[in-house]
Design a protein around this motif. Sequence first.
Motif, short mmCIF file in Angstrom:
data_model
loop_
_atom_site.label_atom_id
_atom_site.label_comp_id
_atom_site.label_asym_id
_atom_site.label_seq_id
_atom_site.Cartn_x
_atom_site.Cartn_y
_atom_site.Cartn_z
N PRO A 16 6.47 0.33 -1.80
CA PRO A 16 5.20 1.04 -1.60
C PRO A 16 4.62 1.48 -2.96
O PRO A 16 5.37 1.88 -3.86
CB PRO A 16 5.58 2.25 -0.76
CG PRO A 16 6.86 1.87 -0.10
CD PRO A 16 7.57 0.98 -1.08
N PHE A 17 3.32 1.43 -3.08
CA PHE A 17 2.64 1.79 -4.33
C PHE A 17 3.06 3.16 -4.84
O PHE A 17 3.31 3.33 -6.03
CB PHE A 17 1.12 1.75 -4.10
CG PHE A 17 0.32 2.18 -5.29
CD1 PHE A 17 0.14 1.34 -6.37
CD2 PHE A 17 -0.27 3.44 -5.32
CE1 PHE A 17 -0.61 1.73 -7.47
CE2 PHE A 17 -1.03 3.85 -6.41
CZ PHE A 17 -1.20 3.00 -7.49
N ASP A 18 3.14 4.14 -3.95
CA ASP A 18 3.46 5.50 -4.37
C ASP A 18 4.92 5.67 -4.80
O ASP A 18 5.29 6.72 -5.32
CB ASP A 18 3.10 6.51 -3.28
CG ASP A 18 3.75 6.20 -1.94
OD1 ASP A 18 3.78 5.02 -1.55
OD2 ASP A 18 4.23 7.14 -1.30
N ILE A 67 -4.89 1.35 -10.12
CA ILE A 67 -3.51 0.96 -10.41
C ILE A 67 -3.19 1.23 -11.88
O ILE A 67 -2.12 1.77 -12.21
CB ILE A 67 -3.29 -0.53 -10.06
CG1 ILE A 67 -3.49 -0.73 -8.56
CG2 ILE A 67 -1.90 -0.99 -10.50
CD1 ILE A 67 -3.62 -2.18 -8.14
N ILE A 68 -4.13 0.91 -12.75
CA ILE A 68 -3.94 1.18 -14.18
C ILE A 68 -3.81 2.68 -14.43
O ILE A 68 -2.94 3.12 -15.20
CB ILE A 68 -5.09 0.57 -15.01
CG1 ILE A 68 -5.01 -0.96 -14.94
CG2 ILE A 68 -5.05 1.06 -16.46
CD1 ILE A 68 -6.23 -1.68 -15.50
N ALA A 69 -4.63 3.48 -13.77
CA ALA A 69 -4.57 4.93 -13.94
C ALA A 69 -3.20 5.47 -13.50
O ALA A 69 -2.62 6.33 -14.17
CB ALA A 69 -5.70 5.60 -13.16
N ARG A 70 -2.70 4.98 -12.40
CA ARG A 70 -1.37 5.41 -11.91
C ARG A 70 -0.29 5.02 -12.91
O ARG A 70 0.63 5.80 -13.20
CB ARG A 70 -1.10 4.79 -10.54
CG ARG A 70 0.29 4.95 -10.01
CD ARG A 70 0.61 6.34 -9.58
NE ARG A 70 1.96 6.37 -9.01
CZ ARG A 70 2.56 7.43 -8.57
NH1 ARG A 70 1.93 8.58 -8.58
NH2 ARG A 70 3.77 7.36 -8.10
N THR A 71 -0.38 3.82 -13.44
CA THR A 71 0.59 3.35 -14.43
C THR A 71 0.56 4.25 -15.66
O THR A 71 1.60 4.65 -16.18
CB THR A 71 0.30 1.89 -14.81
OG1 THR A 71 0.30 1.09 -13.64
CG2 THR A 71 1.33 1.35 -15.79
N ASP A 72 -0.64 4.59 -16.11
CA ASP A 72 -0.79 5.48 -17.27
C ASP A 72 -0.19 6.85 -16.99
O ASP A 72 0.47 7.43 -17.85
CB ASP A 72 -2.26 5.62 -17.66
CG ASP A 72 -2.84 4.35 -18.26
OD1 ASP A 72 -2.06 3.44 -18.63
OD2 ASP A 72 -4.08 4.26 -18.34
N GLN A 73 -0.41 7.39 -15.79
CA GLN A 73 0.14 8.70 -15.43
C GLN A 73 1.67 8.67 -15.43
O GLN A 73 2.31 9.59 -15.93
CB GLN A 73 -0.36 9.13 -14.05
CG GLN A 73 -1.83 9.48 -14.02
CD GLN A 73 -2.33 9.70 -12.61
OE1 GLN A 73 -1.81 9.13 -11.66
NE2 GLN A 73 -3.35 10.52 -12.47
N LEU A 74 2.24 7.62 -14.86
CA LEU A 74 3.69 7.50 -14.83
C LEU A 74 4.26 7.37 -16.24
O LEU A 74 5.28 7.96 -16.57
CB LEU A 74 4.11 6.31 -13.98
CG LEU A 74 3.94 6.46 -12.47
CD1 LEU A 74 4.15 5.13 -11.78
CD2 LEU A 74 4.89 7.50 -11.92
N PRO A 94 0.83 -1.21 0.00
CA PRO A 94 0.00 0.00 0.00
C PRO A 94 0.86 1.27 0.00
O PRO A 94 2.03 1.23 0.40
CB PRO A 94 -0.79 -0.10 1.31
CG PRO A 94 -0.78 -1.55 1.66
CD PRO A 94 0.54 -2.07 1.15
N PRO A 95 0.27 2.40 -0.43
CA PRO A 95 1.01 3.66 -0.41
C PRO A 95 1.52 3.98 1.00
O PRO A 95 0.89 3.66 1.99
CB PRO A 95 -0.04 4.70 -0.84
CG PRO A 95 -1.09 3.91 -1.55
CD PRO A 95 -1.09 2.55 -0.93
N LYS A 96 2.67 4.62 1.03
CA LYS A 96 3.31 5.09 2.27
C LYS A 96 3.68 3.96 3.23
O LYS A 96 3.90 4.19 4.41
CB LYS A 96 2.40 6.10 3.01
CG LYS A 96 1.91 7.24 2.18
CD LYS A 96 3.01 8.19 1.82
CE LYS A 96 2.41 9.38 1.07
NZ LYS A 96 3.30 9.92 0.09
N CYS A 97 3.74 2.73 2.76
CA CYS A 97 4.09 1.60 3.63
C CYS A 97 5.54 1.74 4.10
O CYS A 97 6.41 2.18 3.36
CB CYS A 97 3.91 0.29 2.88
SG CYS A 97 4.17 -1.16 3.92
#
Length: 68
Positions: free
Chosen positions: A25-27, A53-60, A10-13
């Motif tokens: 961590p996801f972020d 998750i797909i949206a984050r991948t696309d943004q990156l 998860p984010p910030k893990c």
Amino acid sequence: MGNRLLAIDPPKCGCTECIVGEYRPFDEASAFELTLMLDGFLADHTGLPRQQIIARTDQLTAGSIPAR
């Protein structure tokens, strides 16, 4: 010798596995690492919906969010 990446957390893990590099961590994950997770090569510990998750991948991939 570095540890092999096994999962995305998860984010910030800040767990021990994230600290030693077995999990990320996801972020902090790169588009490549997220794609590996989506394709089943890394475990998904994020608890996030697949579409997020797909949206984050696309943004990156598009460069709109800098990778860490």
